[in-house]
Scaffold this motif. Structure first.
Motif, PDB file in Angstrom:
ATOM      1  N   ARG A   1       0.849  -1.063   0.072  1.00  0.00           N
ATOM      2  CA  ARG A   1      -0.141  -0.003   0.025  1.00  0.00           C
ATOM      3  C   ARG A   1       0.996   1.084  -0.013  1.00  0.00           C
ATOM      4  N   TRP A   2       0.664   2.170  -0.764  1.00  0.00           N
ATOM      5  CA  TRP A   2       1.479   3.347  -1.220  1.00  0.00           C
ATOM      6  C   TRP A   2       0.744   4.436  -1.290  1.00  0.00           C
ATOM      7  N   LYS A   3       0.973   5.465  -0.396  1.00  0.00           N
ATOM      8  CA  LYS A   3       0.385   6.784  -0.830  1.00  0.00           C
ATOM      9  C   LYS A   3       0.983   7.746  -1.883  1.00  0.00           C
ATOM     10  N   GLY A   4      -0.227   8.304  -2.567  1.00  0.00           N
ATOM     11  CA  GLY A   4       0.383   9.062  -3.867  1.00  0.00           C
ATOM     12  C   GLY A   4       0.819   8.095  -4.971  1.00  0.00           C
ATOM     13  N   GLN A   5       1.528   8.667  -5.988  1.00  0.00           N
ATOM     14  CA  GLN A   5       2.028   8.085  -7.069  1.00  0.00           C
ATOM     15  C   GLN A   5       3.062   7.270  -6.797  1.00  0.00           C
ATOM     16  N   ALA A   6       2.839   5.804  -7.212  1.00  0.00           N
ATOM     17  CA  ALA A   6       3.829   4.786  -6.863  1.00  0.00           C
ATOM     18  C   ALA A   6       5.226   5.140  -7.775  1.00  0.00           C
ATOM     19  N   PRO A   7       6.405   4.923  -7.205  1.00  0.00           N
ATOM     20  CA  PRO A   7       7.890   5.230  -8.004  1.00  0.00           C
ATOM     21  C   PRO A   7       7.806   4.295  -9.303  1.00  0.00           C
ATOM     22  N   PRO A   8       8.443   4.431 -10.256  1.00  0.00           N
ATOM     23  CA  PRO A   8       8.709   3.414 -11.355  1.00  0.00           C
ATOM     24  C   PRO A   8       9.163   2.040 -10.869  1.00  0.00           C
ATOM     25  N   GLU A   9      10.243   2.149  -9.790  1.00  0.00           N
ATOM     26  CA  GLU A   9      10.810   1.023  -9.380  1.00  0.00           C
ATOM     27  C   GLU A   9       9.675  -0.161  -8.915  1.00  0.00           C
ATOM     28  N   LEU A  10       8.762   0.604  -8.108  1.00  0.00           N
ATOM     29  CA  LEU A  10       7.637  -0.265  -7.626  1.00  0.00           C
ATOM     30  C   LEU A  10       6.611  -0.669  -8.648  1.00  0.00           C
ATOM     31  N   THR A  11       6.364   0.126  -9.475  1.00  0.00           N
ATOM     32  CA  THR A  11       5.268  -0.369 -10.624  1.00  0.00           C
ATOM     33  C   THR A  11       5.945  -1.518 -11.573  1.00  0.00           C
TER      34      THR A  11
ATOM     35  N   VAL B   1       0.122  -3.269  -6.016  1.00  0.00           N
ATOM     36  CA  VAL B   1       0.489  -2.374  -5.356  1.00  0.00           C
ATOM     37  C   VAL B   1      -0.962  -1.403  -5.294  1.00  0.00           C
ATOM     38  N   LEU B   2      -1.456  -1.138  -4.219  1.00  0.00           N
ATOM     39  CA  LEU B   2      -2.744  -0.647  -3.638  1.00  0.00           C
ATOM     40  C   LEU B   2      -2.646   0.805  -3.179  1.00  0.00           C
ATOM     41  N   PRO B   3      -3.599   1.608  -3.178  1.00  0.00           N
ATOM     42  CA  PRO B   3      -3.457   3.012  -2.527  1.00  0.00           C
ATOM     43  C   PRO B   3      -3.587   3.002  -1.350  1.00  0.00           C
ATOM     44  N   ALA B   4      -3.042   4.089  -0.512  1.00  0.00           N
ATOM     45  CA  ALA B   4      -3.127   4.149   0.856  1.00  0.00           C
ATOM     46  C   ALA B   4      -3.436   5.842   0.963  1.00  0.00           C
ATOM     47  N   LYS B   5      -4.277   5.849   2.371  1.00  0.00           N
ATOM     48  CA  LYS B   5      -4.574   7.202   2.492  1.00  0.00           C
ATOM     49  C   LYS B   5      -3.635   8.183   3.165  1.00  0.00           C
ATOM     50  N   TYR B   6      -2.529   7.267   4.132  1.00  0.00           N
ATOM     51  CA  TYR B   6      -1.612   7.813   4.891  1.00  0.00           C
ATOM     52  C   TYR B   6      -0.475   6.858   4.741  1.00  0.00           C
ATOM     53  N   SER B   7       0.613   7.439   4.745  1.00  0.00           N
ATOM     54  CA  SER B   7       1.723   6.880   4.620  1.00  0.00           C
ATOM     55  C   SER B   7       2.217   6.330   6.081  1.00  0.00           C
ATOM     56  N   GLN B   8       3.345   5.350   6.149  1.00  0.00           N
ATOM     57  CA  GLN B   8       3.663   4.927   7.517  1.00  0.00           C
ATOM     58  C   GLN B   8       4.105   6.026   8.439  1.00  0.00           C
TER      59      GLN B   8
ATOM     60  N   ASP C   1      -5.258  -0.967   6.283  1.00  0.00           N
ATOM     61  CA  ASP C   1      -5.069  -0.175   5.209  1.00  0.00           C
ATOM     62  C   ASP C   1      -4.578   0.935   4.997  1.00  0.00           C
ATOM     63  N   SER C   2      -4.027   1.240   6.362  1.00  0.00           N
ATOM     64  CA  SER C   2      -3.414   2.678   6.549  1.00  0.00           C
ATOM     65  C   SER C   2      -4.209   4.007   6.144  1.00  0.00           C
ATOM     66  N   SER C   3      -5.653   3.625   6.457  1.00  0.00           N
ATOM     67  CA  SER C   3      -6.393   4.838   6.240  1.00  0.00           C
ATOM     68  C   SER C   3      -6.833   5.409   7.484  1.00  0.00           C
TER      69      SER C   3
END
Length: 427
Positions: free
Chosen positions: A90-100, A114-121, A147-149
């Motif tokens: 789970r990643w907040k914002g645009q996932a970096p190219p390495e992750l995608t 990769v799924l979206p997250a509302k807040y980062s860790q 889910d870090s929401s």
């Protein structure tokens, strides 16, 4: 909050209860099935070998995600599913190219999603600390939900009632408005919980190993040795929990009263991480005890790695022995450092509601998983404390001791980074 020490003959725990009483990484696409250990190789009791093999196959991907998270802001939660061989990020914002790229590649056996997250860790940790500051004694610990929401805060039963929780939520939001306005509005829920209590194998001899009994020279409390490490000069040191020796002013001995380390060679750290570093007499070796508190079986240490939600781990305490099949439920929990309530610590959480996780005196011991491919262990952390319910468990002191069902531990990566040391390995 319970004291970390179990007493002259006893061991410490974490409220949290403190439970005081350079290696190569396999390539991500190396998907050869791990070889089961030989029959003569000791295996920690309770280890599910199929789950351990699956976990070992997913570990390289979790490591890659961890490294991506260090370079880019946005990592929220990494979780593993043994049944589907899936690593979910789970990643907040645009996932970096390495992750995608990692997620889109064909890995044959393992799937990375990769799924979206509302807040980062990082944001969750800030919000958790603010919540504890706002609520004081009305809260025990805080961390992100699955889910870090939003934020989940453990509180005494009376504080979890809806009529009280509304006021507590307002207090948290007020603190955020003052300290971190960008996090105002984060959803906060309250669950009934318990404090984290700070939580010792008996006569281990030299060279020093992980999972061994250690007691203060004056007999006032006991803990457990953690993984051994090497400093920049290649000198062996040994880890434990800071709350075992809050002032770093005790000599430590083993069950045979042989000195492990003098007070002059003990360094502690409480600011964010419950960690102790000792320079032991007699050197160190990269091995850890497994089995019961009075067992003699040892396994070699293979490597350090990041912790993911869903992993199955073992704890190795000197008072209650090994507890395996502990499932990681949170990657980061913020709590009062055992013995130092004015300071905040963070750690991951694993639990086993049936058999328990650790008891008083297990603090400082290794948290690891068993690797079927080479019959060694992968380091995950150091026992800081226990929380939650307790269940019956045998220990050094009683056939019917009480073990906490949840254990909190600073991750091995954080501990190694802080002390600027490397994990000592063998084999």
């Amino acid at each position: 909050m319970n004291r970390f020490s179990r007493g002259a003959a006893g061991a410490a725990i974490v409220a949290m209860v403190g439970l005081a009483a350079a290696t190569s990484t396999a390539g991500a696409d190396d998907m050869s099935a791990p070889t089961p250990p030989a029959a003569s190789t000791p295996v920690p009791e309770g280890v599910d070998l199929a789950a351990a093999a699956a976990q070992e196959q997913m570990e390289p991907y979790v490591e890659q995600v961890e490294e991506i998270g260090k370079k880019h802001q946005g990592l929220a939660v990494t979780a593993v599913d043994h049944d589907t061989m899936t690593v979910t990020v789970r990643w907040k914002g645009q996932a970096p190219p390495e992750l995608t790229d990692l997620a889109s590649a064909d890995h044959d056996v393992v799937t990375v999603k990769v799924l979206p997250a509302k807040y980062s860790q990082a944001e969750i940790n800030v919000a958790a600390a603010a919540a504890l500051d706002a609520l004081g004694d009305a809260a025990y610990s805080a961390g992100g939900n699955s889910d870090s929401s939003g934020l989940v805060v453990d509180v005494p039963p009376a504080k979890a009632k809806a009529s009280v929780a509304a006021t507590l939520k307002a207090d948290v939001q007020e603190e955020l408005t003052t300290e971190t306005p960008e996090l105002v509005g984060i959803p906060v829920t309250f669950e009934e919980g318990t404090p984290v209590e700070g939580l010792g194998r008996f006569n281990s001899g030299t060279p020093r190993k992980g999972g061994a009994f250690m007691t203060r020279g004056d007999g006032t409390g006991s803990c457990t040795t953690g993984f051994t490490v090497l400093n920049s000069a290649g000198v062996g040191k040994i880890l434990s929990a800071a709350h075992c020796d809050p002032l770093g002013d005790h000599n430590w001995v083993d069950g045979g009263n042989d000195r492990i380390a003098s007070a002059a060679n003990v360094t502690y750290h409480h600011e964010g991480i419950d960690s102790l570093l000792m320079g032991p007499d007699g050197g160190t070796i990269g091995r850890v005890y497994i089995g019961t508190w009075n067992g003699t079986s040892l396994l070699d240490v293979a490597k350090a790695g990041p912790t993911a939600v869903g992993e199955y781990l073992c704890t190795g305490g000197a008072i209650s022995g090994d507890h395996c099949s502990l499932r990681v439920t949170q990657q980061s929990l913020t709590y009062d450092c055992p013995g130092r309530t004015s300071l905040r610590c963070t750690g991951a959480v694993a639990e086993n509601t049936a058999h328990g996780a650790a008891t008083h005196g297990d603090s400082g011991g290794p948290v690891y998983y068993f690797r079927p491919s080479d019959s060694r262990v992968g380091a995950r952390g150091i026992i800081s404390g226990g929380t939650g319910a307790t269940v019956s468990c045998p220990s050094m002191f009683s056939a019917n001791d009480r073990c906490y069902t949840r254990v909190v531990f600073p991750t091995i990566a954080g501990v190694l980074d802080y002390w600027n040391v490397t994990l000592e390995t063998r084999g």
